[in-house]
Design a protein around this motif. Structure first.
Motif, mmCIF file in Angstrom:
data_model
loop_
_atom_site.group_PDB
_atom_site.id
_atom_site.type_symbol
_atom_site.label_atom_id
_atom_site.label_comp_id
_atom_site.label_asym_id
_atom_site.label_seq_id
_atom_site.Cartn_x
_atom_site.Cartn_y
_atom_site.Cartn_z
ATOM 1 N N GLY A 20 1.528 4.275 -3.119
ATOM 2 C CA GLY A 20 1.138 5.657 -2.869
ATOM 3 C C GLY A 20 -0.088 5.868 -2.006
ATOM 4 N N GLU A 38 -1.739 6.525 1.479
ATOM 5 C CA GLU A 38 -1.224 7.199 2.664
ATOM 6 C C GLU A 38 -1.746 6.540 3.934
ATOM 7 N N PHE A 39 -0.874 6.436 4.941
ATOM 8 C CA PHE A 39 -1.265 5.884 6.232
ATOM 9 C C PHE A 39 -2.356 6.749 6.835
ATOM 10 N N SER A 40 -3.390 6.113 7.394
ATOM 11 C CA SER A 40 -4.509 6.858 7.939
ATOM 12 C C SER A 40 -4.716 6.597 9.430
ATOM 13 N N CYS A 67 0.839 -1.208 0.000
ATOM 14 C CA CYS A 67 0.000 0.000 0.000
ATOM 15 C C CYS A 67 0.868 1.250 0.000
ATOM 16 N N GLN A 68 1.901 1.253 0.819
ATOM 17 C CA GLN A 68 2.799 2.402 0.881
ATOM 18 C C GLN A 68 3.545 2.583 -0.441
#
Length: 125
Positions: A109, A111-113, A105-106
């Motif tokens: 692209g 973004e960590f939520s 996921c990183q």
């Protein structure tokens, strides 16, 4: 780069269940209930380097990736982020407790939520 094809697959599917069994904790009970009810959808992701299973559901115009397992899944996530599952979503959210999926996921692209902790209620038992 080879294009990943996504094929919707009816749940339950023996091959998908076997693959998810190899990665314990990825397909939780809640997601299986969503698959059983039709609220979530199972996809087979395939390319020369990708072979895996992805479970999604739609929340308004946001595609939620509920579970994923397989090999070479980076290209599948890139394809999903590029709209590879159709024009019915404008954003993506991915729920995972698997560090491999989190890393993908990183890389693509997202973004960590947030981090979510979940547990049952103990009513004095």
């Amino acid at each position: 780069m080879e294009k990943v094809t996504f094929t919707p697959v009816k749940w339950p599917n023996r091959e998908a269940v076997n693959q998810f069994t190899k990665t314990p904790g990825v397909l939780c009970r809640e997601v299986m209930c969503e698959l059983d009810s039709g609220a979530a959808k199972l996809w087979l992701a395939k390319s020369p380097i990708t072979l895996g299973w992805i479970v999604t559901r739609l929340e308004e115009r946001e595609l939620v990736v509920c579970a994923a397992t397989g090999t070479g899944m980076g290209p599948a996530f890139r394809e999903i982020k590029a709209g590879g599952l159709g024009d019915h979503y404008d954003s993506i959210r991915c729920h995972t407790s698997n560090w491999r999926v989190e890393a993908i996921c990183q890389r693509v692209g997202l973004e960590f939520s947030e981090v979510i902790y979940h547990g049952g209620v103990n009513r004095g038992r």
